[in-house]
Design an enzyme around this catalytic site. Structure first.
Site, PDB file in Angstrom:
ATOM      1  N   CYS A 116       0.857  -1.107   0.058  1.00 29.70           N
ATOM      2  CA  CYS A 116       0.049   0.111   0.087  1.00 29.70           C
ATOM      3  C   CYS A 116       0.790   1.336  -0.217  1.00 29.70           C
ATOM      4  CB  CYS A 116      -1.003   0.086   1.307  1.00 29.70           C
ATOM      5  SG  CYS A 116      -2.145  -1.433   1.218  1.00 29.70           S
ATOM      6  N   HIS A 248      -3.622   6.789   2.878  1.00 33.52           N
ATOM      7  CA  HIS A 248      -3.764   5.433   2.113  1.00 33.52           C
ATOM      8  C   HIS A 248      -5.203   5.364   2.544  1.00 33.52           C
ATOM      9  CE1 HIS A 248      -4.113   1.657   0.972  1.00 33.52           C
ATOM     10  NE2 HIS A 248      -3.902   1.197   2.277  1.00 33.52           N
ATOM     11  N   ASN A 278     -10.291  -0.299  -0.174  1.00 32.75           N
ATOM     12  CA  ASN A 278      -8.615  -0.319  -0.113  1.00 32.75           C
ATOM     13  C   ASN A 278      -7.950  -0.866  -1.551  1.00 32.75           C
ATOM     14  OD1 ASN A 278      -6.036  -0.611   0.252  1.00 32.75           O
ATOM     15  ND2 ASN A 278      -6.160  -1.499   2.518  1.00 32.75           N
TER      16      ASN A 278
END
Ligand code: UT7
Length: 321
Positions: A116, A248, A278
């Site tokens: 990520c 994020h 996500n």
């Protein structure tokens, strides 16, 4: 030695067409819209069609970024794809993207896996290569087809993730104080097993993404808060001088906790999580493009990017737009 800095010339993103709501998932696993919304902030996510590959998503994000920059694939001499879901382990996803876009063969093409945090790692790498003078124009893409590594029978992970891509075209500028002011990257391999894709045991399905969510949650808040504070301090800036934070997009509660620690109002954080889930390495460039196109980032604004992911990896970047 010049004071050349890296600047973003164009942004682009792509979200697959298929919308999967929390209600859709509740028909598949024992979960509810209420649980997913209150524990994560996610309402829906976009999933790619089975035949779509990560490089397809990457190309769809790259085209609007190039158009906004007023450039064509022929202008690119450095192509980095941040991803944990490349079309094939070999060759790199970047080579598939190169072929599909028609980026010239003299361009350097490679993938970067920092989960990520991948986009921030790729941004930093591209910036170092551009400011060295060895490359002129970079295309940096974060792209993921996480639906291919999610266990759709595991309610603790399948409700969290989505597919998508975001891209930036980078060049350099001699204008003082503009562009990428700095980055702060780090990693901690001692916690690798908290979020990983382990090889399946004989007879087991997979390989699938496995996560110890609660532990990751606490580490994410601490690492992102530290990464944000450290970069601001290093540049002699206060959090309230930041125009927009693009974090994020993993969990609204993580974003809220960072906002509280940095003493910033929630509207200073740009959120796509409710609609995207996500999307790992795609999450920040996708949100950056949305924010930019929505007019939330103006010339002169100070933008803070901050990420955390498997590895464990973490990072932050400060941009003067
Ligand atoms: O992108 C990389 C970084 N990733 C992250 O930052 C993710 C970080 N972690 C998280 O976002 C959160 O930890 C989760 C959203 C994954 C989980 O939230 P939580 O508040 O930490 O819940 P939990 O794992 O402690 O689970 C609480 C309860 C459990 O039931 P019991 O043991 O209390 O009876 C779970 O089994 O919720 C249950 N649960 C669910 N219930 C309904 C777990 N997943 C679900 C679900 N639907 N989808």
């Amino acid at each position: 030695m010049t004071n050349r800095s890296t600047v973003i010339l164009g942004t682009g993103s792509h979200a697959p067409e298929r919308v999967v709501t929390n209600g859709d998932l509740a028909l598949q696993v024992e979960t509810s819209d209420e649980w997913i919304r209150t524990r994560t902030g996610i309402r829906e996510r976009r999933l790619a069609a089975p035949a779509t590959t990560t490089s397809d998503l990457a190309v769809a994000a790259a085209l609007p970024a190039l158009a906004q920059a007023g450039l064509t694939p022929a202008d690119i001499d450095l192509l980095i794809v941040a991803t944990i879901t490349p079309d094939t382990p070999v060759p790199a996803c970047a080579c598939h993207v190169q072929r599909k876009l028609g980026v010239p063969t003299h361009a350097a093409c490679f993938d970067l896996n920092a989960a990520c945090s991948g986009f921030l790692y790729a941004l930093d790498t591209a910036a170092a290569l551009l400011t060295s003078g060895r490359y002129r124009r970079a295309l940096v893409i974060g792209a993921e087809k996480l639906s291919g590594i999610v266990d759709w029978q595991d309610r603790t992970t399948c409700v969290l993730f989505g597919d998508g891509a975001g891209a930036v075209v980078l060049g350099t500028s001699d204008e003082p104080g503009r562009g990428l002011l700095g980055t702060r990257l780090g990693g901690d391999g001692t916690n690798a097993e908290l979020l990983c894709v382990p090889p399946p045991s004989p007879g087991e399905r997979g390989p699938f993404l496995r996560m110890r969510g609660k532990e990751i949650f606490k580490l994410a808040v601490r690492a992102m808060d530290d990464a944000a504070r450290e970069i601001l301090e290093h540049h002699g800036l206060r959090a309230d001088q930041v125009s927009l934070v693009i974090p994020h997009q993993a969990n609204q509660r993580i974003i809220d906790a960072i906002a509280e620690y940095l003493e910033l109002p929630p509207d200073r954080f740009f959120v796509t999580l409710d609609r995207s889930g996500n999307t790992s390495a795609a999450s920040i460039p996708l949100a950056l493009d949305e924010a930019h196109r929505a007019g939330r980032i103006q010339r002169g604004d100070l933008v803070l990017l901050v990420a955390f992911g498997a590895g464990l990896t973490y990072g932050s970047a400060l941009l003067r737009w």
